[in-house]
Write a protein that holds these residues in place. Structure first.
Motif, mmCIF file in Angstrom:
data_model
loop_
_atom_site.group_PDB
_atom_site.id
_atom_site.type_symbol
_atom_site.label_atom_id
_atom_site.label_comp_id
_atom_site.label_asym_id
_atom_site.label_seq_id
_atom_site.Cartn_x
_atom_site.Cartn_y
_atom_site.Cartn_z
ATOM 1 N N MET A 137 0.658 -1.353 -0.037
ATOM 2 C CA MET A 137 -0.014 -0.281 -0.247
ATOM 3 C C MET A 137 0.561 1.405 -0.052
ATOM 4 O O MET A 137 0.598 2.240 0.657
ATOM 5 N N GLN A 138 2.613 0.752 -0.008
ATOM 6 C CA GLN A 138 3.373 2.379 -0.939
ATOM 7 C C GLN A 138 2.686 3.454 -1.506
ATOM 8 O O GLN A 138 3.147 5.061 -0.980
ATOM 9 N N ASP A 139 1.339 3.034 -2.267
ATOM 10 C CA ASP A 139 1.120 3.781 -2.921
ATOM 11 C C ASP A 139 0.349 4.622 -3.077
ATOM 12 O O ASP A 139 0.354 5.314 -3.739
ATOM 13 N N HIS A 140 -0.586 4.306 -2.200
ATOM 14 C CA HIS A 140 -1.746 4.818 -1.611
ATOM 15 C C HIS A 140 -1.284 5.595 -0.027
ATOM 16 O O HIS A 140 -2.267 5.727 0.635
ATOM 17 N N ALA A 143 -3.669 8.876 0.795
ATOM 18 C CA ALA A 143 -4.962 8.117 -0.006
ATOM 19 C C ALA A 143 -5.806 8.624 1.305
ATOM 20 O O ALA A 143 -4.784 8.472 2.516
ATOM 21 N N ASP A 144 -6.797 9.184 1.416
ATOM 22 C CA ASP A 144 -7.375 8.906 2.677
ATOM 23 C C ASP A 144 -7.797 6.793 2.403
ATOM 24 O O ASP A 144 -9.082 6.487 1.979
ATOM 25 N N PRO A 145 -8.248 6.542 3.714
ATOM 26 C CA PRO A 145 -8.754 5.191 3.459
ATOM 27 C C PRO A 145 -9.844 4.973 3.420
ATOM 28 O O PRO A 145 -10.269 3.405 3.789
ATOM 29 N N THR A 146 -10.829 6.167 4.538
ATOM 30 C CA THR A 146 -12.216 5.313 4.581
ATOM 31 C C THR A 146 -12.216 5.636 3.252
ATOM 32 O O THR A 146 -13.870 4.832 3.055
ATOM 33 N N ARG A 147 -11.846 6.096 2.062
ATOM 34 C CA ARG A 147 -12.847 5.805 0.714
ATOM 35 C C ARG A 147 -12.524 4.645 -0.418
ATOM 36 O O ARG A 147 -12.150 4.546 -1.660
ATOM 37 N N LEU A 148 -11.108 4.168 0.477
ATOM 38 C CA LEU A 148 -10.892 2.665 -0.634
ATOM 39 C C LEU A 148 -11.428 1.526 -0.160
ATOM 40 O O LEU A 148 -12.619 1.359 0.514
ATOM 41 N N SER A 149 -11.076 0.627 -1.032
ATOM 42 C CA SER A 149 -12.435 -0.283 -0.778
ATOM 43 C C SER A 149 -11.525 -1.180 0.044
ATOM 44 O O SER A 149 -10.937 -1.022 1.204
ATOM 45 N N GLY A 150 -12.505 -1.821 0.225
ATOM 46 C CA GLY A 150 -12.926 -3.342 1.503
ATOM 47 C C GLY A 150 -11.651 -3.767 2.001
ATOM 48 O O GLY A 150 -11.205 -3.958 2.342
ATOM 49 N N GLY A 151 -10.936 -4.707 0.684
ATOM 50 C CA GLY A 151 -9.363 -5.054 0.862
ATOM 51 C C GLY A 151 -8.051 -3.931 0.718
ATOM 52 O O GLY A 151 -7.550 -4.338 1.992
ATOM 53 N N GLN A 152 -8.601 -2.925 -0.015
ATOM 54 C CA GLN A 152 -7.572 -2.196 1.130
ATOM 55 C C GLN A 152 -7.552 -1.384 1.927
ATOM 56 O O GLN A 152 -6.097 -1.520 2.758
ATOM 57 N N GLN A 153 -8.941 -1.346 2.446
ATOM 58 C CA GLN A 153 -8.592 -1.089 3.780
ATOM 59 C C GLN A 153 -8.432 -2.458 5.199
ATOM 60 O O GLN A 153 -7.214 -2.282 6.497
ATOM 61 N N GLN A 154 -8.571 -3.060 4.669
ATOM 62 C CA GLN A 154 -8.055 -4.789 5.892
ATOM 63 C C GLN A 154 -6.275 -4.710 5.724
ATOM 64 O O GLN A 154 -5.501 -4.148 6.262
ATOM 65 N N ARG A 155 -5.486 -4.086 4.324
ATOM 66 C CA ARG A 155 -4.130 -4.566 4.086
ATOM 67 C C ARG A 155 -3.670 -3.282 5.300
ATOM 68 O O ARG A 155 -2.913 -3.184 5.835
ATOM 69 N N VAL A 156 -5.053 -2.095 4.843
ATOM 70 C CA VAL A 156 -3.793 -0.634 6.149
ATOM 71 C C VAL A 156 -4.099 -1.130 7.830
ATOM 72 O O VAL A 156 -3.146 -0.431 8.189
ATOM 73 N N ALA A 157 -5.489 -1.438 7.602
ATOM 74 C CA ALA A 157 -5.515 -1.921 8.990
ATOM 75 C C ALA A 157 -4.086 -3.055 9.644
ATOM 76 O O ALA A 157 -3.219 -2.817 10.790
#
Length: 758
Positions: A137-140, A143-157
């Motif tokens: 997720m280095q390229d994000h 970014a606003d994590p609340t606007r990412l997809s569910g899978g991307q939010q999981q990776r941020v978590a």
């Protein structure tokens, strides 16, 4: 690896209903340093509850809990200090990542845990970079994590937990919404962590994730049924023998049994383009696809490829920028002469709701009734069936999914997997001709997954067209005739320096948050001193200059606050009925309308507009984390009087972060009711107002769930009242701030002096 116990549970019992039933019933478990232990079992068997006990996030009703050598719970009850000490070495990743995200910039969210551990600034920077790179997720990072997809939010978590460098990491189905490559990446990260001595506790339903487990703990009805060494662990499914081919754009890999050209098309998408608000690039551009009547089609792609967005557009819950969608002859979206896409009419919307059933990605957002039976009955009742017909539909849906025993339960008391089954039942009870399912088996155990697969086969045999979003190739091979793969749009590549520093902020965005906060309040209060047209003109020009300096699109800014703007402008215009001075220009019955009344009403409306726009500009250029730090710094003099400034600041920040979440919760319930034929979308004004009133209780129930999960998230990330914290974002006054303050002082002086000069 030394056989040092890091987690010890003895005769642990836990109940959500004061002992009427037991989520955990006499659990004995010891986990050794460096072990990887997988928790498996049916939905509702107690896996998530046990993971929370292990992570030190909840205390049991009885038993003994020892975490990292700290006796956190025993016969004398919970020991708060021991729990706090243990949590410094235990990280937790939740089942629903959106509740674990506390701010609106990815790197700031990842930094939150290290800040609470008082890690030095340079150390936080290193951990952010390493953690985001580990999960891809280095390229994000900006970014606003609340606007990412569910899978991307999981990776941020997951990145947020990795940044805390915990001795023990507890993960509750962390890959449930991830695509295969992302799942493999996370498993590789866990391998590396274990190699470096981290103890891993993983809740999972995926057999292939058990391969590297030292032990597999299987739970049944809150008890440990099997705590073996993993010798008899389930084997992952063999690779599918089916062949597939991938093509640019939508890739179709399929079997000869179904031909969308030979069968009459029931879903036709042409030249569809969609771009998220404020996004740099489109999710998809000129997308076209066709699905034949009676087909079972799988929709696959990486996280963030737009699968859920496409499903929502097919259900008329989102509108594309351009392109057309026709479903069973219903024009869901039409291209106008200007090239834009026109949404469907109310009559067509009613027809669509009868034709299409939609199982959403987050089932807990699709449930809103008091009991499971009432929730399932919602859709059939909107089809104006008799009560006996409704009961028959409910019983049939319960039987098809084998959840008759949940009939009288509250949907909010169920496990995530059980909620998903109830959400599916509520949709199929309407007998739709087309069924769209967004990851219907995510988080389901093997038996429940088999039930859903059998349901899809049964519906297909009855002629129902199904579109299934999935990340599981084995699932797709089992139930789909062919596959459409959405290609991910490549994120904009940035240099290492750019990733470290983020996007260059606008002039306003780069101001010290303390300066922004004080300045915004001063400007908003000064708006109420406007009493003339010249002052109003000056305020409008200065506000416009601020919007320009903030780099915001004025139309998008106004669109984001249009409801508040309309409300306050309306309140201002009401003054026209209460001012009696001046010349009467008209009468509304017995009420005179004067020229002074019109002038004052317009003045008040414009005052409110200036205040709302200035407030929106501040919120759009300041993250919740920055607001917290600024508020805490400004309140710091009050510490000597015993005020808890840190906690006050955090509460304000989280309120600002979760107010949009509650808006999302309300919209999700409206969407769920709309998708099941509710009058909230297509009824008369009176019916719609009544339906909006009825969602207040589910929204507040959602707010309570979010608040509960938020408190657990703060505990998991070691936030403690009064504890020393470091800061990733360092506040300092620069020349830019001095220029901004000088400009505001000049403006305020001009605003005060203008009446005398004119």
């Amino acid at each position: 690896m030394p056989n040092i116990p890091v987690i010890e549970l003895h005769d642990v019992r836990f109940s959500y209903d004061h002992g009427a039933t037991w989520a955990l019933d006499g659990v004995d478990l010891t986990i050794l340093q460096g072990e990887r232990v997988c928790l498996t079992g049916a939905n509702g068997s107690g896996k998530s509850t046990l993971s929370r006990v292990i992570a030190g996030l909840v205390a049991p009703d009885s038993g003994t809990v020892t975490l990292l050598g700290n006796v956190a719970f025993d016969d004398s009850g919970a020991h708060a200090d021991a729990y706090r000490t243990a949590r410094h070495g235990i990280g937790a990743v939740f089942q629903h990542p959106e509740d674990q995200i506390v701010t609106t910039i990815t790197e700031d969210d990842v930094a939150f845990g290290p800040e609470n551990l008082a890690i030095a600034h340079d150390g936080i920077a290193t951990r952010i970079t390493a953690s985001l790179e580990a999960v891809g997720m280095q390229d994000h990072r900006t970014a606003d994590p609340t606007r990412l997809s569910g899978g991307q939010q999981q990776r941020v978590a997951i990145a947020g937990m990795l940044a805390m460098d915990s001795k023990v990491l507890v993960l509750d189905e962390p890959t449930a919404m991830l695509d295969p490559q992302a799942r493999a990446d996370i498993m590789h990260v866990l391998d590396d962590l274990q190699d470096h001595g981290t103890t891993i506790v993983l809740v999972t339903h995926h057999a292939d994730e058990l391969i590297h487990a030292d032990r597999v703990i299987r739970l049944e009805q809150g008890r440990v049924a099997n705590a073996g060494s993993g010798v008899d662990r389930p084997q992952p499914p063999a690779p599918s023998a089916r062949s597939s081919r991938e093509v640019e754009g939508p890739a179709e890999s399929g079997l000869p049994q179904s031909d969308p050209i030979a069968s009459a098309p029931i879903i036709t998408v042409r030249d569809l383009t969609y771009r998220y608000p404020n996004a740099d690039s489109a999710v998809f551009e000129r997308l076209s696809l066709t699905i034949g009547r009676g087909e079972a089609v799988a929709l696959m792609g990486r996280n963030g490829a737009g699968k859920t967005t496409l499903a929502r557009m097919l259900c008329a819950l989102e509108t594309p920028q351009s392109g057309s969608i026709v479903i069973d002859g219903i024009p869901v979206a039409r291209t106008t002469g200007s090239g834009a896409s026109k949404p469907l009419s109310r009559k067509a919307r009613e027809d669509l709701r009868t034709t299409v059933g939609f199982v959403m990605q987050h089932p807990e957002r699709q449930l809103f009734a008091e009991t499971v039976a009432d929730d399932i009955a919602y859709g059939p009742r909107n089809q104006h069936l008799t009560e006996s017909q409704v009961r028959e539909r409910v019983e049939q849906a319960l039987r098809l999914l084998h959840i008759e025993h949940l009939r009288d339960r509250s949907p909010f008391d169920l496990s995530g997997g059980q909620q998903r089954l109830v959400a599916i039942a509520g949709v199929i009870a309407r007998n739709p001709r087309i069924l769209i399912m967004d990851e219907p088996t995510a988080g389901l155990d093997e038996q429940a997954t088999a039930r859903v697969h059998e349901l899809i086969r049964t519906l297909r045999a009855d002629g129902v067209t199904t579109l299934i979003i999935s990340h599981s190739q084995a699932e797709v091979d089992a139930i789909a005739d062919r596959t459409i793969t959405l290609e991910s749009q490549a994120p904009q590549k940035t240099s290492a320096a750019a990733r470290r520093n983020g996007h260059k902020p606008s002039f306003i965005g780069g101001l010290d948050p303390r300066v922004k906060m004080v300045s915004a309040l001063a400007l908003m209060f000064s708006a109420f001193a406007i009493n003339s047209g010249w002052q109003l003109l000056l305020a409008a020009i200065f506000t416009g200059a601020i919007i320009g300096a903030a780099g915001l699109n004025p139309w998008r800014l106004l669109g984001s606050v249009h409801m508040f703007l309309m409300l306050f402008v309306f309140c201002g215009l009401l003054n026209v009925f209460f001012v009696r001075s001046g010349t009467i220009v008209a009468r509304l019955g017995p009420i005179p309308i004067t020229d002074d009344g019109i002038a004052i009403a317009l003045l008040y409306a414009c005052r409110f507009a200036v205040v709302i726009v200035l407030g929106a500009t501040f919120l759009n250029t300041t993250t919740p984390t920055a607001m917290t730090d600024a508020f805490e710094s400004l309140l710091s003099p009050w510490r000597r009087f015993g005020m808890h400034t840190q906690e006050t600041a955090l509460v304000m920040s989280l309120a600002l972060r979760f107010l949009p979440t509650l808006g999302t919760e309300a919209k999700a319930i409206v969407d769920a009711q709309s998708a099941r034929g509710g009058v909230i979308e297509t009824g008369s004004p009176t019916q719609r107002i009544k339906a909006m009133t009825a969602i207040i209780i589910p929204v507040f129930a959602g707010a309570i769930r979010h608040a509960d999960n938020l408190s657990l998230a703060l505990d998991a990330r070691c936030y403690e009242e009064g504890a020393e914290r470091t800061h990733w974002r360092i506040m300092r006054i620069t020349m830019r701030d001095i220029i901004a303050m000088a400009a505001i002082v000049v403006y305020l002086v001009a605003l005060v002096a203008l009446p005398a000069l004119c």
